[in-house]
Structures are given as C-alpha cells and as structure tokens.
Design a protein around this motif. Structure first.
Motif, PDB file in Angstrom:
ATOM      1  N   UNK A  87       1.487   4.480 -11.922  1.00 21.49           N
ATOM      2  CA  UNK A  87       1.432   4.743 -10.487  1.00 21.49           C
ATOM      3  C   UNK A  87       2.857   4.682  -9.932  1.00 21.49           C
ATOM      4  N   UNK A  88       3.128   5.521  -8.925  1.00 24.25           N
ATOM      5  CA  UNK A  88       4.496   5.629  -8.404  1.00 24.25           C
ATOM      6  C   UNK A  88       5.115   4.280  -8.003  1.00 24.25           C
ATOM      7  N   UNK A  89       4.342   3.347  -7.386  1.00 29.02           N
ATOM      8  CA  UNK A  89       4.965   2.059  -7.043  1.00 29.02           C
ATOM      9  C   UNK A  89       5.557   1.332  -8.253  1.00 29.02           C
ATOM     10  N   UNK A  90       5.027   1.636  -9.447  1.00 30.49           N
ATOM     11  CA  UNK A  90       5.541   0.962 -10.640  1.00 30.49           C
ATOM     12  C   UNK A  90       6.970   1.378 -10.986  1.00 30.49           C
ATOM     13  N   UNK A 117       4.600   5.763  -2.957  1.00 26.10           N
ATOM     14  CA  UNK A 117       3.864   6.973  -2.574  1.00 26.10           C
ATOM     15  C   UNK A 117       2.594   7.056  -3.399  1.00 26.10           C
ATOM     16  N   UNK A 118       1.545   7.666  -2.818  1.00 24.81           N
ATOM     17  CA  UNK A 118       0.227   7.679  -3.460  1.00 24.81           C
ATOM     18  C   UNK A 118       0.158   8.769  -4.525  1.00 24.81           C
ATOM     19  N   UNK A 119       0.821   8.500  -5.646  1.00 23.78           N
ATOM     20  CA  UNK A 119       0.853   9.421  -6.780  1.00 23.78           C
ATOM     21  C   UNK A 119       0.580   8.626  -8.052  1.00 23.78           C
ATOM     22  N   UNK A 120      -0.322   9.141  -8.881  1.00 23.52           N
ATOM     23  CA  UNK A 120      -0.612   8.498 -10.163  1.00 23.52           C
ATOM     24  C   UNK A 120      -0.644   9.562 -11.253  1.00 23.52           C
ATOM     25  N   UNK A 121      -0.236   9.182 -12.451  1.00 21.59           N
ATOM     26  CA  UNK A 121      -0.351  10.059 -13.620  1.00 21.59           C
ATOM     27  C   UNK A 121      -1.069   9.286 -14.717  1.00 21.59           C
ATOM     28  N   UNK A 181       0.851  -1.185   0.000  1.00 22.27           N
ATOM     29  CA  UNK A 181       0.000   0.000   0.000  1.00 22.27           C
ATOM     30  C   UNK A 181       0.886   1.234   0.000  1.00 22.27           C
ATOM     31  N   UNK A 182       0.644   2.137  -0.929  1.00 25.57           N
ATOM     32  CA  UNK A 182       1.468   3.337  -1.040  1.00 25.57           C
ATOM     33  C   UNK A 182       1.166   4.290   0.111  1.00 25.57           C
ATOM     34  N   UNK A 183       2.177   5.026   0.529  1.00 30.54           N
ATOM     35  CA  UNK A 183       2.043   5.996   1.610  1.00 30.54           C
ATOM     36  C   UNK A 183       1.453   7.298   1.076  1.00 30.54           C
ATOM     37  N   UNK A 184       0.516   7.877   1.820  1.00 33.99           N
ATOM     38  CA  UNK A 184      -0.058   9.167   1.429  1.00 33.99           C
ATOM     39  C   UNK A 184       1.028  10.242   1.430  1.00 33.99           C
ATOM     40  N   UNK A 185       0.907  11.185   0.512  1.00 36.59           N
ATOM     41  CA  UNK A 185       1.840  12.313   0.438  1.00 36.59           C
ATOM     42  C   UNK A 185       1.385  13.390   1.423  1.00 36.59           C
ATOM     43  N   UNK A 186       2.273  13.778   2.347  1.00 40.51           N
ATOM     44  CA  UNK A 186       1.941  14.809   3.335  1.00 40.51           C
ATOM     45  C   UNK A 186       2.187  16.210   2.793  1.00 40.51           C
ATOM     46  N   UNK A 187       3.335  16.366   2.186  1.00 37.36           N
ATOM     47  CA  UNK A 187       3.761  17.687   1.709  1.00 37.36           C
ATOM     48  C   UNK A 187       4.102  17.577   0.231  1.00 37.36           C
TER      49      UNK A 187
END
Ligand code: ZN
Length: 165
Positions: free
Chosen positions: A48-51, A56-60, A17-23
C-alpha cells in the motif's frame, strides 16, 4: 522506476488515513510502477502506498497472476472466517495468526479510471483486506484479539520497534 525503502511499524504515516486519488495522472502511474517494483524487491504479495511514505489510496498486489492495482479501493463484501499466519512488510519477519473473513470482494479504480472489482478467498481475500486496512491506517496487529495485541506490542517495543508510538 525506483525501489523505495519500506516504512516500518512506529512510522506515523502507517497510522494515517490515506487520501483518495482525485486525478489519475502520470504521477499516479509512476507511483504504481514504483510500488510494484518495491513489492517485488521486498519480496511481498501486496503493498500500500503509505508503506513507502505516500499517504494516497493506492494498493498493488500479486498473488501469482501478475501485478494488479487498486485505486481508492474499498471492501464491499465479506463472508466466512479464516485464521492465517499473517505478516506485513512494515513489521518485518513477524507473523501472527489473524482471524479475518475468509472471502472478500473489493472495488476500486484501475489506472484508466475504470471501476474494477476483485474477489477471492485464501491469499487474494487476505491481501485485499490487509492492503485496504493500510489505507485506513490499520496495521495487522490491530486485528489481533486484545490480549494478543498487547503481547505483540510489548514484544515489538522490547525489540526497540515502534518507539514513536
Ligand atoms: Zn502490510
């Protein structure tokens, strides 16, 4: 910007599970730039960033209207059903007919930290669900019916993929 190698089936980062981005700082901006470049180079319609090994919880994604980014996204609404021959850059050159909701709405943050929503059917709805699944450690194979999933996993193992699992 940099093109990163794409992690493939069997890599534990894809099951995490990806970690939420705080900042949302420069490191996140750089990550997004690298992800977009990597997505286009693959080529793919979403990443997705894990790829690329970053949990981290980032997707494009880009379904034809330019590159979009979602930080800490969640699917907040779905409806209908649609079966589509779905693939994944992390399980290269394989496609399975996967049933998912045909329409989806996702909410997340953009690079300015503002809340944004995307909604759509067809490819956009599919990509939103697929990429957000990645952020929960879920690969498309897990969306197959039980028997189809077993067969897919057997095929992948026979081809020497996923040996870490
Ligand atoms: Zn994927």
């Amino acid at each position: 910007m940099a093109i990163f190698p794409i992690r493939t089936f069997g890599d534990p980062v894809l099951r995490s599970t990806a970690t939420a981005v705080d900042v949302i700082d420069e490191s996140i901006e750089r990550l997004v730039e690298d992800m977009i470049e990597t997505m286009y180079a693959a080529p793919g319609v979403g990443l997705a960033a894990p790829q690329i090994g970053i949990s981290k919880a980032v997707a494009v994604f880009d379904v034809g209207d330019g590159a979009e980014v979602l930080i800490n996204p969640e699917i907040i609404e779905t409806r209908d059903e649609w079966t589509f021959e779905e693939g994944c850059l992390s399980v290269p050159d394989r496609y399975w007919p996967i049933e998912r909701p045909g329409w989806a709405r996702a909410r997340g943050l953009n690079l300015d930290g503002e809340e944004v929503e995307y909604e759509g059917d067809e490819l956009l709805g599919r990509v939103l669900q697929h990429e957000i699944d990645h952020l929960h450690g879920i690969l498309l194979i897990e969306r197959l019916e039980k028997n189809d999933r077993k067969a897919a996993l057997r095929d992948l193992r026979n081809e020497g993929l996923g040996l870490l699992q």
